[in-house]
Write a protein that holds these residues in place. Structure first.
Motif, PDB file in Angstrom:
ATOM      1  N   VAL A 141     -12.694  -5.841   7.931  1.00 34.40           N
ATOM      2  CA  VAL A 141     -14.060  -5.857   7.403  1.00 34.40           C
ATOM      3  C   VAL A 141     -14.128  -5.018   6.132  1.00 34.40           C
ATOM      4  CG1 VAL A 141     -16.452  -5.158   7.851  1.00 34.40           C
ATOM      5  CG2 VAL A 141     -15.103  -6.231   9.670  1.00 34.40           C
ATOM      6  N   ARG A 142     -13.409  -3.904   6.116  1.00 32.73           N
ATOM      7  CA  ARG A 142     -13.371  -3.049   4.942  1.00 32.73           C
ATOM      8  C   ARG A 142     -12.855  -3.824   3.719  1.00 32.73           C
ATOM      9  NH1 ARG A 142     -13.096   2.429   4.918  1.00 32.73           N
ATOM     10  NH2 ARG A 142     -12.426   2.423   7.103  1.00 32.73           N
ATOM     11  N   ASN A 143     -11.810  -4.611   3.940  1.00 36.77           N
ATOM     12  CA  ASN A 143     -11.243  -5.402   2.848  1.00 36.77           C
ATOM     13  C   ASN A 143     -12.230  -6.446   2.334  1.00 36.77           C
ATOM     14  OD1 ASN A 143      -8.126  -5.475   4.698  1.00 36.77           O
ATOM     15  ND2 ASN A 143      -8.794  -3.978   3.172  1.00 36.77           N
ATOM     16  N   LEU A 144     -12.967  -7.080   3.247  1.00 37.37           N
ATOM     17  CA  LEU A 144     -13.948  -8.086   2.840  1.00 37.37           C
ATOM     18  C   LEU A 144     -15.089  -7.456   2.050  1.00 37.37           C
ATOM     19  CD1 LEU A 144     -15.052 -10.922   2.741  1.00 37.37           C
ATOM     20  CD2 LEU A 144     -15.883 -10.650   5.094  1.00 37.37           C
ATOM     21  N   LEU A 145     -15.564  -6.299   2.504  1.00 37.09           N
ATOM     22  CA  LEU A 145     -16.627  -5.609   1.783  1.00 37.09           C
ATOM     23  C   LEU A 145     -16.148  -5.200   0.389  1.00 37.09           C
ATOM     24  CD1 LEU A 145     -18.093  -3.334   4.615  1.00 37.09           C
ATOM     25  CD2 LEU A 145     -19.131  -5.382   3.616  1.00 37.09           C
ATOM     26  N   GLN A 161     -10.384 -15.705   2.364  1.00 44.53           N
ATOM     27  CA  GLN A 161      -9.369 -16.408   1.581  1.00 44.53           C
ATOM     28  C   GLN A 161      -9.999 -17.349   0.554  1.00 44.53           C
ATOM     29  OE1 GLN A 161      -7.027 -18.116   4.751  1.00 44.53           O
ATOM     30  NE2 GLN A 161      -5.705 -16.308   4.901  1.00 44.53           N
ATOM     31  N   GLN A 162     -11.101 -17.968   0.920  1.00 43.58           N
ATOM     32  CA  GLN A 162     -11.781 -18.860  -0.026  1.00 43.58           C
ATOM     33  C   GLN A 162     -12.349 -18.079  -1.204  1.00 43.58           C
ATOM     34  OE1 GLN A 162     -14.621 -20.840   2.511  1.00 43.58           O
ATOM     35  NE2 GLN A 162     -13.224 -22.532   2.983  1.00 43.58           N
ATOM     36  N   LEU A 163     -12.982 -16.936  -0.917  1.00 39.43           N
ATOM     37  CA  LEU A 163     -13.526 -16.107  -1.989  1.00 39.43           C
ATOM     38  C   LEU A 163     -12.410 -15.553  -2.857  1.00 39.43           C
ATOM     39  CD1 LEU A 163     -15.824 -14.677  -3.428  1.00 39.43           C
ATOM     40  CD2 LEU A 163     -15.749 -12.889  -1.672  1.00 39.43           C
ATOM     41  N   LEU A 164     -11.339 -15.095  -2.224  1.00 42.31           N
ATOM     42  CA  LEU A 164     -10.205 -14.567  -2.983  1.00 42.31           C
ATOM     43  C   LEU A 164      -9.594 -15.645  -3.869  1.00 42.31           C
ATOM     44  CD1 LEU A 164      -8.222 -12.298  -3.626  1.00 42.31           C
ATOM     45  CD2 LEU A 164      -6.906 -12.962  -1.595  1.00 42.31           C
ATOM     46  N   GLY A 165      -9.502 -16.864  -3.359  1.00 40.93           N
ATOM     47  CA  GLY A 165      -8.949 -17.963  -4.143  1.00 40.93           C
ATOM     48  C   GLY A 165      -9.764 -18.236  -5.396  1.00 40.93           C
ATOM     49  N   THR A 182      -2.768  -8.469  -1.159  1.00 45.41           N
ATOM     50  CA  THR A 182      -1.847  -7.759  -0.271  1.00 45.41           C
ATOM     51  C   THR A 182      -2.432  -7.596   1.132  1.00 45.41           C
ATOM     52  OG1 THR A 182      -2.665  -5.543  -0.868  1.00 45.41           O
ATOM     53  CG2 THR A 182      -0.911  -6.481  -2.235  1.00 45.41           C
ATOM     54  N   TYR A 183      -3.738  -7.812   1.277  1.00 44.37           N
ATOM     55  CA  TYR A 183      -4.378  -7.713   2.593  1.00 44.37           C
ATOM     56  C   TYR A 183      -4.589  -9.082   3.226  1.00 44.37           C
ATOM     57  CZ  TYR A 183      -5.786  -3.316   0.307  1.00 44.37           C
ATOM     58  OH  TYR A 183      -5.798  -2.135  -0.376  1.00 44.37           O
ATOM     59  N   ASN A 184      -4.073 -10.121   2.612  1.00 42.95           N
ATOM     60  CA  ASN A 184      -4.431 -11.490   2.964  1.00 42.95           C
ATOM     61  C   ASN A 184      -4.016 -11.874   4.385  1.00 42.95           C
ATOM     62  OD1 ASN A 184      -5.792 -13.761   2.195  1.00 42.95           O
ATOM     63  ND2 ASN A 184      -4.034 -14.738   1.216  1.00 42.95           N
ATOM     64  N   LYS A 185      -2.936 -11.292   4.910  1.00 41.42           N
ATOM     65  CA  LYS A 185      -2.452 -11.700   6.228  1.00 41.42           C
ATOM     66  C   LYS A 185      -3.343 -11.189   7.356  1.00 41.42           C
ATOM     67  CE  LYS A 185       2.418 -12.260   5.004  1.00 41.42           C
ATOM     68  NZ  LYS A 185       3.826 -11.823   5.282  1.00 41.42           N
ATOM     69  N   LYS A 186      -3.749  -9.929   7.264  1.00 46.50           N
ATOM     70  CA  LYS A 186      -4.595  -9.353   8.315  1.00 46.50           C
ATOM     71  C   LYS A 186      -5.737  -8.556   7.680  1.00 46.50           C
ATOM     72  CE  LYS A 186      -1.105  -9.019  11.968  1.00 46.50           C
ATOM     73  NZ  LYS A 186      -0.422  -8.103  12.918  1.00 46.50           N
ATOM     74  N   PRO A 187      -6.671  -9.244   7.014  1.00 43.44           N
ATOM     75  CA  PRO A 187      -7.769  -8.528   6.354  1.00 43.44           C
ATOM     76  C   PRO A 187      -8.745  -7.937   7.366  1.00 43.44           C
ATOM     77  CG  PRO A 187      -8.120 -10.892   6.199  1.00 43.44           C
ATOM     78  CD  PRO A 187      -6.753 -10.703   6.805  1.00 43.44           C
ATOM     79  N   GLN A 211     -18.299  -1.964  11.104  1.00 44.06           N
ATOM     80  CA  GLN A 211     -17.038  -2.080  11.851  1.00 44.06           C
ATOM     81  C   GLN A 211     -15.864  -2.193  10.866  1.00 44.06           C
ATOM     82  OE1 GLN A 211     -18.185  -5.603  13.996  1.00 44.06           O
ATOM     83  NE2 GLN A 211     -19.233  -4.453  15.606  1.00 44.06           N
ATOM     84  N   LEU A 212     -15.705  -1.174  10.051  1.00 46.49           N
ATOM     85  CA  LEU A 212     -14.845  -1.249   8.874  1.00 46.49           C
ATOM     86  C   LEU A 212     -13.387  -1.588   9.170  1.00 46.49           C
ATOM     87  CD1 LEU A 212     -16.235   1.804   6.866  1.00 46.49           C
ATOM     88  CD2 LEU A 212     -16.751  -0.627   6.562  1.00 46.49           C
ATOM     89  N   ASP A 213     -12.818  -1.043  10.226  1.00 48.07           N
ATOM     90  CA  ASP A 213     -11.387  -1.214  10.474  1.00 48.07           C
ATOM     91  C   ASP A 213     -11.072  -2.348  11.438  1.00 48.07           C
ATOM     92  OD1 ASP A 213     -10.613   0.893   8.772  1.00 48.07           O
ATOM     93  OD2 ASP A 213     -11.195   2.342  10.304  1.00 48.07           O
ATOM     94  N   GLU A 214     -12.089  -3.113  11.822  1.00 47.93           N
ATOM     95  CA  GLU A 214     -11.862  -4.264  12.703  1.00 47.93           C
ATOM     96  C   GLU A 214     -11.311  -5.432  11.906  1.00 47.93           C
ATOM     97  OE1 GLU A 214     -14.029  -5.488  15.807  1.00 47.93           O
ATOM     98  OE2 GLU A 214     -14.586  -3.510  16.525  1.00 47.93           O
TER      99      GLU A 214
END
Length: 367
Positions: free
Chosen positions: A167-171, A134-138, A160-165, A120-123
């Motif tokens: 599934v694609r961003n997390l992967l 956010q925890q992993l990014l931190g 830059t994706y932090n506000k509305k990340p 579900q990449l774009d969800e």
């Protein structure tokens, strides 16, 4: 003083007063930095962070400052040689200092997602998934700004994706975790010659055009700064990757703003180092060399022709004025030798940067 709302502030004032009484000077540029000189020769350096202290110096500095500090204050732990400080692992001998965060990095794990969720990449992420993101990014941000410059573009891009990340961003962020074993093993700070006239600050500046943000209309800039001697023996002092603050319409514009930002940071660092070593903030004894791989920028700065973009003329004028005042010497290098290339795009190889910070030697990247 513990338990007071401003205990950290009061501790700093108490420590500052004590250090000044012990004949230490306080930096005019960074109030957390103190230095001890005898006959105008640097003997020791001390930096504070909340209630932690890190110092380096001669036997005279230890006897006249550190020993007296330990007599006045109860120091819970005093470590030399191999030590741990604010998550850093520090190892030193008479030739160099090694700094790494390997133990910290080994504890960073990717976020688990089900096989169905991965499709579900774009969800948008759920509230719980956003927290995990956010925890992993931190954790990765802390690592990239402390000891892993090879990761700084990845963490900046994912910020830059932090506000509305999605599934694609997390992967994609999980893939950054897989890079952890492949970067520099440590930062190496070699013994360098600080004799007047032999020191130089070298910075490498680079930029990219239209590769940031969800719509890929933002541009990026990055730089890395080294303190080096004439032999090329060095230590990395600073690095940064960030989105360029305004929209640019050409790679020349991006490269100009990147060089300007790097120059500003390098001028500050030169002033701070000059103050510590030579007790002179305004000294230009330390040479400043800026390196770009943009032939267009290099030629434009050297040319008497006016740039067609009016606003860009003003940005170029700042660099040209610094060169006219002999504040900086601008050099051109090939993209193959541009150490900061990986700070502006995820497709660039970080090998050059890793070699430079891990060996403490930039002589192999002559410009």
């Amino acid at each position: 003083m513990y338990g007071l709302e401003d205990s950290s502030r009061q501790w700093y004032f108490t420590l500052r007063e004590t250090l000044i009484q012990l004949n230490c000077g306080m930096s005019r540029l960074d109030k957390s930095v103190f230095f001890y000189c005898v006959d105008n020769k640097l003997q020791g350096l001390l930096v504070t962070h909340v209630d932690d202290i890190i110092y380096a110096g001669t036997g005279k500095f230890r006897k006249n400052v550190i020993v007296k500090l330990t007599e006045k204050f109860r120091i819970s732990r005093l470590v030399t040689g191999i030590s741990e400080y604010l998550g850093w692992n520090i190892e030193q001998d008479s030739h160099h200092i090694l700094v790494d965060q390997r133990l910290y990095a080994e504890k960073i794990k990717a976020v688990d997602l089900s096989s169905v969720r991965k499709t579900q990449l774009d969800e948008l992420l759920t509230k719980e998934e956003v927290t995990s993101y956010q925890q992993l990014l931190g954790k990765l941000l802390w690592l990239s700004c402390q000891t892993r410059p090879d990761l700084v573009f990845d963490t900046m891009e994912h910020s830059t994706y932090n506000k509305k990340p999605t599934v694609r961003n997390l992967l994609s962020l999980n893939k950054v975790v897989k890079k952890l074993p492949d970067g520099p093993r440590y930062l190496k700070f070699n013994h360098i010659n600080i004799k007047q006239g032999d020191l130089k600050i070298v910075f490498y500046a680079d930029a990219s055009l239209g590769n940031l943000g969800k719509d890929k209309t933002d541009s990026g800039r990055g730089y890395v700064i080294f303190l080096a001697d004439d032999a090329g023996t060095c230590g990395v002092i600073d690095w940064s990757a960030n989105k360029i603050k305004r929209k640019v319409h050409s790679i020349l514009g991006a490269e100009t703003l990147a060089f300007q930002d790097a120059l500003s940071a390098a001028i500050y660092i030169r002033a701070l180092v000059s103050e510590i070593i030579y007790q002179d903030v305004d000294s230009h004894i330390i040479k400043l060399i800026g390196v770009t791989d943009s032939k267009q920028l290099f030629d434009s700065i050297k040319s008497t022709k006016q740039c067609s973009e009016h606003r860009l003329r003003m940005d170029m004028a700042v660099i040209q004025e610094s060169m006219f005042k002999d504040e900086v010497d601008m050099k051109w290098t090939t993209t193959q030798k541009q150490i900061s290339d990986c700070l502006t795009k995820n497709s660039a190889d970080s090998k050059l940067l890793c070699v430079a910070v891990e060996t403490g030697d930039i002589s192999q990247f002559e410009f």
